[in-house]
Design a protein around this motif. Sequence first.
Motif, PDB file in Angstrom:
ATOM      1  N   GLY A 162       0.657  -1.203  -0.163  1.00 16.52           N
ATOM      2  CA  GLY A 162       0.120   0.703   0.260  1.00 16.52           C
ATOM      3  C   GLY A 162       0.561   1.235  -0.132  1.00 16.52           C
ATOM      4  N   ARG A 163      -0.071   2.358   0.269  1.00 13.95           N
ATOM      5  CA  ARG A 163       1.296   3.379   0.545  1.00 13.95           C
ATOM      6  C   ARG A 163       2.094   3.434   1.425  1.00 13.95           C
TER       7      ARG A 163
ATOM      8  N   LYS B  65      -1.473  -1.899  14.266  1.00 14.41           N
ATOM      9  CA  LYS B  65      -1.591  -1.328  13.224  1.00 14.41           C
ATOM     10  C   LYS B  65      -0.603  -0.199  13.561  1.00 14.41           C
ATOM     11  N   GLU B  66      -1.160   0.496  14.441  1.00 14.89           N
ATOM     12  CA  GLU B  66      -0.727   1.855  14.864  1.00 14.89           C
ATOM     13  C   GLU B  66       0.745   1.981  15.528  1.00 14.89           C
ATOM     14  N   LYS B  67       1.188   0.709  15.652  1.00 14.70           N
ATOM     15  CA  LYS B  67       2.627   0.249  15.059  1.00 14.70           C
ATOM     16  C   LYS B  67       3.057   0.968  14.163  1.00 14.70           C
TER      17      LYS B  67
ATOM     18  N   SER C 249      -2.297  11.760   4.235  1.00  9.17           N
ATOM     19  CA  SER C 249      -2.133  10.770   4.498  1.00  9.17           C
ATOM     20  C   SER C 249      -2.625  10.264   6.315  1.00  9.17           C
ATOM     21  N   ASP C 250      -2.417  11.671   6.857  1.00  4.91           N
ATOM     22  CA  ASP C 250      -2.672  11.466   8.221  1.00  4.91           C
ATOM     23  C   ASP C 250      -4.242  11.858   8.849  1.00  4.91           C
ATOM     24  N   GLU C 251      -5.259  11.686   8.089  1.00  7.85           N
ATOM     25  CA  GLU C 251      -6.363  11.107   7.993  1.00  7.85           C
ATOM     26  C   GLU C 251      -6.185   9.428   8.057  1.00  7.85           C
TER      27      GLU C 251
ATOM     28  N   LYS D 213      -6.891   4.258  11.059  1.00  2.93           N
ATOM     29  CA  LYS D 213      -5.949   3.363  11.389  1.00  2.93           C
ATOM     30  C   LYS D 213      -6.259   2.920   9.888  1.00  2.93           C
ATOM     31  N   ILE D 214      -6.524   3.459   8.876  1.00  2.00           N
ATOM     32  CA  ILE D 214      -6.321   2.639   7.559  1.00  2.00           C
ATOM     33  C   ILE D 214      -5.328   2.477   6.931  1.00  2.00           C
TER      34      ILE D 214
END
Length: 380
Positions: A19-20, A130-132, A348-350, A355-356
């Motif tokens: 992904g991104r 995911k957060e990490k 990207s921040d959003e 948590k995408i």
Amino acid sequence: TFRMTPIYEANTKLIVKPGREYIHKSEIGNDILPVINNNLEEMLNSETGIITSRDLAEKVVTTLGLETMYPDSINTDPADVNPLDSAVLRFMRDLSAEIVRDSSIINVSFQHHDPQIAARSVKLLVELFKEKHLQTFSNPNTTLFLEEKLETYRKKLKESEDRLKAFKQKYKISSFDDQRNLLLDQRIKLDTSLKMAENRIGELQQKLTSMNMKTQTNPEDIPFYTDTEFKGSDIIDDARARLLSLQQRENELKRQYKDHSRMVTDIRKEIQFVKDFLKEQEALKAMALLQSQEAISITIKEQLSKLDKKIQVLDLREDGLRNLERELTISEDNYQIYVEKLEEARISDEMDRQKIASISVIEEAIVPIRPVKPRKKVNV
């Protein structure tokens, strides 16, 4: 075997998608071809390392509570050993993250004597992972940096626009092409007039040479006439009329007297005098015309010189305008680049806040029903 504490294992499966997070984009300049990491093995190893990191293990233990996870370690560990460190080491020992062969799937499993805690631990670990993951691949200072750069280029763009506008107003520039074409048309006409004057000067000089003029008249004393004034000159017209009259008189006298008679001789002298006068007047006319054409030639050359200077100044101003326009284009390009990059950073921040990520859970952890240890049949 039958007296051993049963151990339950909760499992979850994660799929890693390019992904991104795996697209490298420079914060400076324009990325024509962004660098994409297509090495699947490298990506899977990186994600596995994040999952099994001590940081995540400690967060899971502290979130669920040390008394809930490993209550026995509080009283059984030596006094010089931190119970939290001991619990984290036990959690990392009981945690497993393995890459499924020939796939982009990671199988995460955790063993615990309580099936509820095993399932809760795996679910919490996945959320923290995911957060990490997003924190690892994101740069929280990027948006602030881009906002500062965008403001800088907004000011530069405004300055470039103001300089270009002031330059056009100062020199009253509407269209350089129209001004240049107008000046070039004027120059062509002047150049044509100059060539005509020079040709006329050459003709008059040849005429004077052929007339073989021998006069002591100072050129400054010659009156300045135009062709129109000479054509209407009464002196030359009277002289020509006088010459015609004398020639008629000569013909009459020749019928009455002999050629060497005094009457015929006198009339011939008078005719010669008038011819000499006309010749002198023709020479004076040619010299006056020559002076007139030379003066016209000088005037045209002066006008051409001024016109060439105007064209040169116009070229210099056009160079200045082109430089300002190039500066404006560069400022606009830089401003637009950072507008796009800032928008990408905000998106990207959003996505990070929501948590995408490129990590998806394809099989959630459930509370295990049967223990994985001890394996009673095998042991017996």
